[in-house]
Design a protein around this motif. Sequence first.
Motif, short mmCIF file in Angstrom:
data_model
loop_
_atom_site.label_atom_id
_atom_site.label_comp_id
_atom_site.label_asym_id
_atom_site.label_seq_id
_atom_site.Cartn_x
_atom_site.Cartn_y
_atom_site.Cartn_z
N GLY A 137 43.25 29.06 -14.24
CA GLY A 137 42.04 28.74 -13.50
C GLY A 137 42.36 27.71 -12.43
N PHE A 138 41.29 27.17 -11.86
CA PHE A 138 41.45 26.19 -10.78
C PHE A 138 40.50 25.02 -11.03
CE2 PHE A 138 42.13 30.45 -9.13
CZ PHE A 138 43.39 30.35 -8.60
N ARG A 139 40.90 23.87 -10.51
CA ARG A 139 40.01 22.71 -10.47
C ARG A 139 40.13 22.12 -9.09
NH1 ARG A 139 43.41 20.06 -14.82
NH2 ARG A 139 41.72 20.91 -16.01
N GLY A 140 39.10 21.41 -8.70
CA GLY A 140 39.16 20.85 -7.36
C GLY A 140 38.26 19.65 -7.20
N VAL A 141 38.53 18.92 -6.14
CA VAL A 141 37.73 17.77 -5.77
C VAL A 141 37.35 17.92 -4.30
CG1 VAL A 141 38.74 16.19 -7.46
CG2 VAL A 141 39.79 16.42 -5.22
N GLY A 142 36.27 17.29 -3.93
CA GLY A 142 35.85 17.39 -2.54
C GLY A 142 34.85 16.32 -2.17
N ASP A 143 34.55 16.29 -0.90
CA ASP A 143 33.58 15.33 -0.35
C ASP A 143 32.61 16.07 0.55
OD1 ASP A 143 34.44 12.70 -1.28
OD2 ASP A 143 36.22 13.05 -0.06
N ASP A 144 31.37 15.62 0.54
CA ASP A 144 30.36 16.13 1.45
C ASP A 144 30.63 15.49 2.81
OD1 ASP A 144 28.14 16.85 2.88
OD2 ASP A 144 26.69 16.06 1.46
N ILE A 145 30.92 16.31 3.82
CA ILE A 145 31.22 15.79 5.15
C ILE A 145 30.16 16.24 6.17
CG2 ILE A 145 33.71 15.57 4.74
CD1 ILE A 145 34.05 18.19 6.38
N THR A 146 28.97 16.56 5.68
CA THR A 146 27.90 17.03 6.55
C THR A 146 27.55 16.00 7.61
OG1 THR A 146 27.05 18.37 4.73
CG2 THR A 146 25.55 17.96 6.58
N ALA A 147 27.42 14.73 7.22
CA ALA A 147 27.06 13.68 8.19
C ALA A 147 28.14 13.56 9.26
CB ALA A 147 26.87 12.35 7.47
N ARG A 148 29.41 13.64 8.86
CA ARG A 148 30.51 13.57 9.82
C ARG A 148 30.47 14.74 10.79
NH1 ARG A 148 36.42 14.16 7.59
NH2 ARG A 148 36.23 16.28 8.34
N LYS A 149 30.21 15.94 10.28
CA LYS A 149 30.13 17.13 11.14
C LYS A 149 28.99 17.01 12.14
CE LYS A 149 33.30 20.11 9.99
NZ LYS A 149 34.26 20.61 10.97
N LYS A 150 27.84 16.49 11.70
CA LYS A 150 26.71 16.30 12.61
C LYS A 150 27.05 15.29 13.69
CE LYS A 150 23.02 17.66 9.47
NZ LYS A 150 21.85 17.24 8.71
N ALA A 151 27.74 14.20 13.31
CA ALA A 151 28.15 13.19 14.28
C ALA A 151 29.15 13.77 15.29
CB ALA A 151 28.76 11.98 13.58
N GLU A 152 30.09 14.59 14.81
CA GLU A 152 31.05 15.23 15.71
C GLU A 152 30.34 16.15 16.70
OE1 GLU A 152 33.79 17.29 13.16
OE2 GLU A 152 34.80 15.45 12.55
N HIS A 153 29.37 16.92 16.19
CA HIS A 153 28.60 17.81 17.04
C HIS A 153 27.83 17.01 18.11
CE1 HIS A 153 26.35 21.34 18.27
NE2 HIS A 153 25.23 20.63 18.14
N GLN A 154 27.23 15.92 17.68
CA GLN A 154 26.46 15.08 18.61
C GLN A 154 27.38 14.46 19.66
OE1 GLN A 154 24.26 11.91 16.76
NE2 GLN A 154 23.04 11.52 18.59
N LEU A 155 28.54 13.96 19.26
CA LEU A 155 29.49 13.39 20.21
C LEU A 155 29.98 14.45 21.20
CD1 LEU A 155 31.60 11.01 17.97
CD2 LEU A 155 30.03 10.37 19.81
N ASN A 156 30.22 15.65 20.71
CA ASN A 156 30.63 16.74 21.58
C ASN A 156 29.54 17.06 22.60
OD1 ASN A 156 32.34 18.83 22.52
ND2 ASN A 156 31.15 20.30 21.33
N TYR A 157 28.30 17.06 22.16
CA TYR A 157 27.18 17.33 23.06
C TYR A 157 27.08 16.23 24.12
CZ TYR A 157 22.52 18.33 24.79
OH TYR A 157 21.47 18.62 25.60
N ILE A 158 27.19 14.98 23.69
CA ILE A 158 27.11 13.86 24.63
C ILE A 158 28.25 13.93 25.65
CG2 ILE A 158 27.38 11.34 24.81
CD1 ILE A 158 25.88 11.15 22.11
N ALA A 159 29.42 14.34 25.21
CA ALA A 159 30.58 14.41 26.11
C ALA A 159 30.46 15.54 27.12
CB ALA A 159 31.86 14.60 25.29
N THR A 160 29.69 16.57 26.80
CA THR A 160 29.64 17.73 27.68
C THR A 160 28.29 17.92 28.37
OG1 THR A 160 29.04 19.15 25.80
CG2 THR A 160 31.39 18.97 26.35
N HIS A 161 27.35 16.99 28.15
CA HIS A 161 26.02 17.11 28.77
C HIS A 161 25.60 15.79 29.41
CE1 HIS A 161 26.04 20.62 26.17
NE2 HIS A 161 25.02 21.09 26.88
#
Length: 171
Positions: A137-161
Amino acid sequence: LKNQKGEIIGFKGVGRDITERKQMEEALRQSEERYRTIIEEMEEWYFETDLAGNIIFFNDAITRTLGYTKKETTGLNFRAFVKQEQVEEIYKIFHQVYELGEPIKNFPQEFVRPDGSVTFAEFSIFPKLDQEGKIFGFRGVGDDITARKKAEHQLNYIATHDCLTGLPNRM
């Protein structure tokens, strides 16, 4: 013990000191309790699946973030939580871990909540080995990076608009 007439005059027994065994049992119980507390209370995600990708265990952090209960997730296949177009990619990652016996670390993934919204996570997957060293089988660990992805999207928007008009800039 009986006398010559067959009357009971005493008892004979055998004893064994089990102090060490009891101490080991208590140490094991405490260790299991620590492990259970860490897994259940940590903010990072922890999961276990069988070889087919069926969920054996999700900790509270995953169920809370994805919007499910443990009862709802146990036994479901990983396909229930990912976008259909990403199923093949996830399968390849699990298959690579199985084939190589090596973990894959920090790969990003999108998960679909019951309401249809998307949560972003970064995962590492490790093989689960039996006593003979075979992967079962498999086991895994992870982190919720939703806030980081939203911030990246917002920074990308600011940089291109343009900040004033919201129109795309020359870049």
